[in-house]
Write a protein that holds these residues in place. Structure first.
Motif, PDB file in Angstrom:
ATOM      1  N   GLY A  40       0.828  -1.188   0.000  1.00 15.74           N
ATOM      2  CA  GLY A  40       0.000   0.000   0.000  1.00 15.74           C
ATOM      3  C   GLY A  40       0.870   1.249   0.000  1.00 15.74           C
ATOM      4  O   GLY A  40       2.083   1.184   0.188  1.00 15.74           O
ATOM      5  N   GLY A  41       0.276   2.389  -0.248  1.00 20.01           N
ATOM      6  CA  GLY A  41       1.033   3.627  -0.199  1.00 20.01           C
ATOM      7  C   GLY A  41       1.146   4.314  -1.546  1.00 20.01           C
ATOM      8  O   GLY A  41       0.697   3.818  -2.583  1.00 20.01           O
ATOM      9  N   VAL A  42       1.780   5.483  -1.500  1.00 27.35           N
ATOM     10  CA  VAL A  42       2.033   6.290  -2.694  1.00 27.35           C
ATOM     11  C   VAL A  42       3.509   6.164  -3.044  1.00 27.35           C
ATOM     12  O   VAL A  42       4.368   6.279  -2.166  1.00 27.35           O
ATOM     13  N   TYR A  43       3.798   5.908  -4.300  1.00 24.52           N
ATOM     14  CA  TYR A  43       5.187   5.706  -4.737  1.00 24.52           C
ATOM     15  C   TYR A  43       5.490   6.673  -5.875  1.00 24.52           C
ATOM     16  O   TYR A  43       4.809   6.690  -6.898  1.00 24.52           O
ATOM     17  N   LEU A  44       6.532   7.499  -5.685  1.00 29.46           N
ATOM     18  CA  LEU A  44       6.947   8.460  -6.701  1.00 29.46           C
ATOM     19  C   LEU A  44       8.295   8.017  -7.274  1.00 29.46           C
ATOM     20  O   LEU A  44       9.295   7.942  -6.549  1.00 29.46           O
ATOM     21  N   TYR A  45       8.303   7.719  -8.563  1.00 26.06           N
ATOM     22  CA  TYR A  45       9.522   7.253  -9.235  1.00 26.06           C
ATOM     23  C   TYR A  45      10.014   8.348 -10.170  1.00 26.06           C
ATOM     24  O   TYR A  45       9.275   8.824 -11.041  1.00 26.06           O
ATOM     25  N   ALA A  46      11.279   8.765  -9.967  1.00 24.45           N
ATOM     26  CA  ALA A  46      11.912   9.748 -10.850  1.00 24.45           C
ATOM     27  C   ALA A  46      13.095   9.082 -11.541  1.00 24.45           C
ATOM     28  O   ALA A  46      13.722   8.185 -10.984  1.00 24.45           O
ATOM     29  N   ASN A  47      13.419   9.528 -12.740  1.00 22.36           N
ATOM     30  CA  ASN A  47      14.519   8.886 -13.457  1.00 22.36           C
ATOM     31  C   ASN A  47      15.287   9.892 -14.299  1.00 22.36           C
ATOM     32  O   ASN A  47      14.745  10.897 -14.756  1.00 22.36           O
ATOM     33  N   GLN A  48      16.556   9.580 -14.470  1.00 26.76           N
ATOM     34  CA  GLN A  48      17.399  10.280 -15.419  1.00 26.76           C
ATOM     35  C   GLN A  48      16.888  10.007 -16.830  1.00 26.76           C
ATOM     36  O   GLN A  48      16.277   8.972 -17.098  1.00 26.76           O
ATOM     37  N   ARG A  49      17.124  10.952 -17.731  1.00 21.83           N
ATOM     38  CA  ARG A  49      16.759  10.756 -19.132  1.00 21.83           C
ATOM     39  C   ARG A  49      17.935  11.168 -20.002  1.00 21.83           C
ATOM     40  O   ARG A  49      18.660  12.101 -19.692  1.00 21.83           O
ATOM     41  N   GLY A  50      18.116  10.438 -21.114  1.00 19.98           N
ATOM     42  CA  GLY A  50      19.079  10.873 -22.124  1.00 19.98           C
ATOM     43  C   GLY A  50      20.432  10.200 -22.003  1.00 19.98           C
ATOM     44  O   GLY A  50      20.678   9.350 -21.152  1.00 19.98           O
ATOM     45  N   CYS A  51      21.321  10.612 -22.894  1.00 16.23           N
ATOM     46  CA  CYS A  51      22.713  10.159 -22.886  1.00 16.23           C
ATOM     47  C   CYS A  51      23.512  11.146 -22.052  1.00 16.23           C
ATOM     48  O   CYS A  51      23.688  12.295 -22.441  1.00 16.23           O
ATOM     49  N   ASP A  52      23.982  10.704 -20.884  1.00 13.01           N
ATOM     50  CA  ASP A  52      24.706  11.660 -20.041  1.00 13.01           C
ATOM     51  C   ASP A  52      26.215  11.545 -20.229  1.00 13.01           C
ATOM     52  O   ASP A  52      26.989  11.955 -19.380  1.00 13.01           O
ATOM     53  N   GLY A  53      26.632  10.985 -21.369  1.00 17.05           N
ATOM     54  CA  GLY A  53      28.049  11.026 -21.699  1.00 17.05           C
ATOM     55  C   GLY A  53      28.694   9.678 -21.940  1.00 17.05           C
ATOM     56  O   GLY A  53      29.917   9.604 -22.076  1.00 17.05           O
ATOM     57  N   ASP A  54      27.876   8.607 -22.027  1.00 20.24           N
ATOM     58  CA  ASP A  54      28.497   7.300 -22.207  1.00 20.24           C
ATOM     59  C   ASP A  54      27.594   6.414 -23.056  1.00 20.24           C
ATOM     60  O   ASP A  54      26.766   6.907 -23.813  1.00 20.24           O
TER      61      ASP A  54
END
Length: 714
Positions: A224-238
């Motif tokens: 149960g509960g609220v889940y917030l998922y954040a993520n990096q996007r893109g090519c960060d140099g590799d």
């Protein structure tokens, strides 16, 4: 009764060590979150530095600059009024941790270090960071003097704690922690934490999103509960592309989901959730109540005297909770169309490139690479049409166009930044030449077509003058070593010509203030695994969009692109027999890739998966395939295929040390530089394993003979 609050998470296209750019994207995400009424904003893992700094994390400058950027963020009044969850490295008592910093109104609430670090596959976090091995424990952390001046605080708590507001409780976990068997969110939920954040640096692999979604939905479904998922996007140099897909889930259902592939540098995902729904959901499960009453960890709560729910929100008919929605997934063909395309756009704009150059052979691999560039151009045009200022600015910069120019047509954009070339020899066919020319016309690339026989002949003649020996192809009576050398010289000369044309074509076209073009490679993951490529041939390039994609998936992508982009010419590539065209074509002989390799591309995919993902050596691979491939193949035939694969894999392992940096898309990538850490000099015969395989074949044959004898007696 309801208790409604608005929360925000985000996808950010951060770049390793781009401190000021990363800061500005964080500020933009906070601005958007506030405009949407959010009271909590969550960002990706290590968002201030960029996730992929690798060994730069060992430099203390990185920690110093992170604090400097963090101070600039939290001291701005426009970032006040909501709880911020921001990621950066922190040195605590001379130990480097991967941390989340939670703050409100310019004051740091506490610092939460990552407990379980990602340390397999593409990840080496324990090379740079130390895990916080004290769940539920906090210590006192002395802030750097420059931060003390900004926040007015001398110390804050550092460790595994949670935030207690007037109306809810918030906890944080980071990326890898949700992949572990005993994830922190389990203990948090049992201790009454209602909102859990996950800040991630999760890369794209074909078909991987399903696993990530399953983990998140199962976590909130069970706990149960609220889940917030954040993520990096893109090519960060590799080599990795971080595919975003930020989301908000409540009680096992998604209520908001961001895009997986996009050229937007900042994307904020918000949802209004009902905390009463969480409380009802949890309280209705008796076994959960029993486990909560016996919980092992009681988290220290950091009290924050604010209420996340707006005043009187329980009675405001204009504020409603976000509805549950189906999870959005892309088919693998769509992932190939968009993932590498976004990666290539980031690479091009951040290296100040002029465009791409691709040797277009008329085969399916270079065709797939060209179609990914075409997809990139389509995505750029689409974003420009929607008013994406960053994309328009980048497009003008790359094409050296004026301030009024806007990309409106993929073919027109390709004509400015994409250059292709057919390098023919007497061994080339009219069909491959015509296919290359027609594909170039359809997608708009600037195309060059020439024969290089004189160059090949000159090199062979030079060898003959120097040694008195002239090599000839096997089909004309030459040896295998002569045959291979004559193929390799063609392939290697194409690499030399590719870089010559890549450097000079912009000059030929009169493009002012331009550097050279980036050369694209087009060797697929199966050919790299088998070593079916010439070292330092035209697979040696600046980057390779398909180096982590199997031949099987590339064929599916081309079939998809033929219909999606309305390009029937692609069907000709799809139906053509894969061939290197490095040997003479005669009435009775046409070179075939699969015959040369001694195995099919489908078989190579299976070998690659078992070797890398299932961790199989020759013997265990043989046993697995013995059950899967018999009776279609005899045990002796299975044994021969396994031995052949490992022999060529081993003798060609040295080629992986110089592979062109490729977009990582497949779990069995043989990339030596980061992903597949195996020696490049080993005994290719695997003698002991081969003996054990032979013993099993003998036992199987003896068993079959006994069965036949019994049947004949009966």
């Amino acid at each position: 009764m309801s208790h409604l609050i608005t929360l925000a998470t985000c996808n950010l296209n951060q770049w390793a060590l781009d401190f000021e750019g990363n800061r500005d994207r964080i500020l933009e995400s906070i601005k958007i979150a506030k405009e949407r009424g959010a009271k909590l904003r969550v960002g990706p893992e290590l968002e201030i530095t960029g996730y992929g700094c690798l060994d730069h994390f060992m430099e203390n400058d990185v920690c110093l600059h992170s604090w400097e950027m963090y101070a600039q963020i939290i001291k701005k009044e426009e970032t006040h009024g909501l709880i911020l969850d921001i990621g950066m490295p922190v040195l605590h008592q001379n130990v480097r941790y991967n941390c989340r910093l939670l703050s409100l109104n310019g004051e740091i609430l506490f610092i939460r270090p990552k407990i379980w670090l990602a340390n397999d596959g593409n990840y080496r976090e324990m090379r740079f960071f130390t895990p916080w091995m004290k769940p539920g424990v906090v210590e006192e952390f002395t802030l750097p003097p420059e931060i003390q001046k900004v926040t007015g605080q001398k110390t804050v708590l550092f460790g595994d704690a949670v935030i207690n507001t007037l109306d809810t409780c918030i906890g944080a976990e980071t990326c890898e922690e949700i992949f572990t068997p005993q994830s922190p969110h389990i203990a948090m939920s049992l201790d009454g934490v209602e909102i859990i954040t996950n800040s991630s640096g999760s890369h794209h692999e074909l078909r991987k999103l399903n696993k990530r979604m399953d983990l998140i939905l199962n976590a909130t479904g069970r706990c149960g509960g609220v889940y917030l998922y954040a993520n990096q996007r893109g090519c960060d140099g590799d080599r990795l592309y971080y595919d975003g897909c930020a989301l908000i889930a409540v009680n096992g259902k998604v209520v908001a989901q961001g895009s997986q592939f996009s050229l937007k540098d900042v994307e904020v995902v918000t949802a209004t959730v009902d905390l009463e729904a969480v409380r009802t959901y949890r309280a209705s499960v008796m076994s959960r109540g029993l486990q909560a009453s016996l919980r092992e960890i009681k988290y220290q709560r950091i009290d924050v005297p604010i209420e996340l729910a707006p005043k009187n929100s329980r009675f405001d008919p204009t504020i409603v909770p976000s509805k549950a929605r189906d999870v959005s997934y892309h088919k693998p063909e769509e992932e190939i169309a968009m993932g590498p395309a976004c990666w290539m756009w980031d690479y091009l704009r951040r290296c100040n490139g002029t465009g791409y150059f691709l040797p277009l052979s008329g085969g399916i691999d270079s065709c797939a690479t060209a179609m990914i560039v075409h997809s990139m151009c389509r995505m750029v045009v689409k974003e420009a049409s929607e008013g994406n200022k960053q994309v328009i600015e980048d497009a003008r910069k790359i094409t050296r166009s004026g301030e009024d120019w806007i990309p409106t047509d993929p073919k027109d954009l390709a004509s400015k930044i994409f250059h292709t070339c057919y390098m023919g020899t007497e061994n080339s066919s009219k069909e491959t030449r015509d296919r290359s020319k027609e594909l170039s016309r359809c997608i708009g690339s600037y195309h060059v077509d020439f024969n290089m026989d004189n160059l090949v002949s000159s090199v062979v003649s030079l060898f003959e003058v120097a040694t008195g020996k002239k090599p000839v192809f096997k089909i004309f009576g030459g040896s295998q070593i002569e045959n291979l050398a004559l193929q390799n010289i063609q392939a290697r000369l194409r690499m030399v010509l590719a870089y010559l044309f890549a450097q000079l074509l912009p000059w030929v076209r009169g493009i002012k203030n331009s550097g050279g073009l980036l050369v694209l490679g087009s060797a697929n993951v199966d050919e790299c695994l088998r070593g079916y490529l010439t070292k330092y041939d035209c697979s040696s390039a600046d980057i390779n969009p398909i180096g982590g994609i199997s031949k099987t998936d590339l064929k599916k992508f081309i079939a998809y692109a033929s219909k999606e982009y309305e390009l029937p010419i692609l069907d000709e590539f799809l139906n053509a027999t894969p061939t290197a065209e490095l040997e003479p074509i005669t009435k009775d002989y046409v070179q075939s890739d699969e015959i040369d390799m001694g195995m099919t591309y489908d078989e190579l995919s299976v070998f690659g998966y078992l070797r890398k993902v299932e961790k199989c050596g020759p013997y265990s691979m043989f046993l697995k395939l013995l059950h899967e491939w018999t009776p279609k193949l005899t045990p002796a035939q299975v044994a021969e295929k396994v031995k052949r694969f490992f022999f060529f894999y081993a003798i060609n392992r040295h080629k992986q040390t110089v592979l062109t940096p490729s977009y990582h898309a497949e779990q069995y990538s043989p990339d030596d530089n980061r992903f597949d850490l195996r020696p490049f000099l080993i005994n290719p015969r695997f003698t002991w394993a081969s003996k054990k395989i032979d013993e099993v074949v003998k036992q199987y044959d003896a068993h079959k003979t006994e069965e036949l004898d019994i049947m004949s007696i009966d």
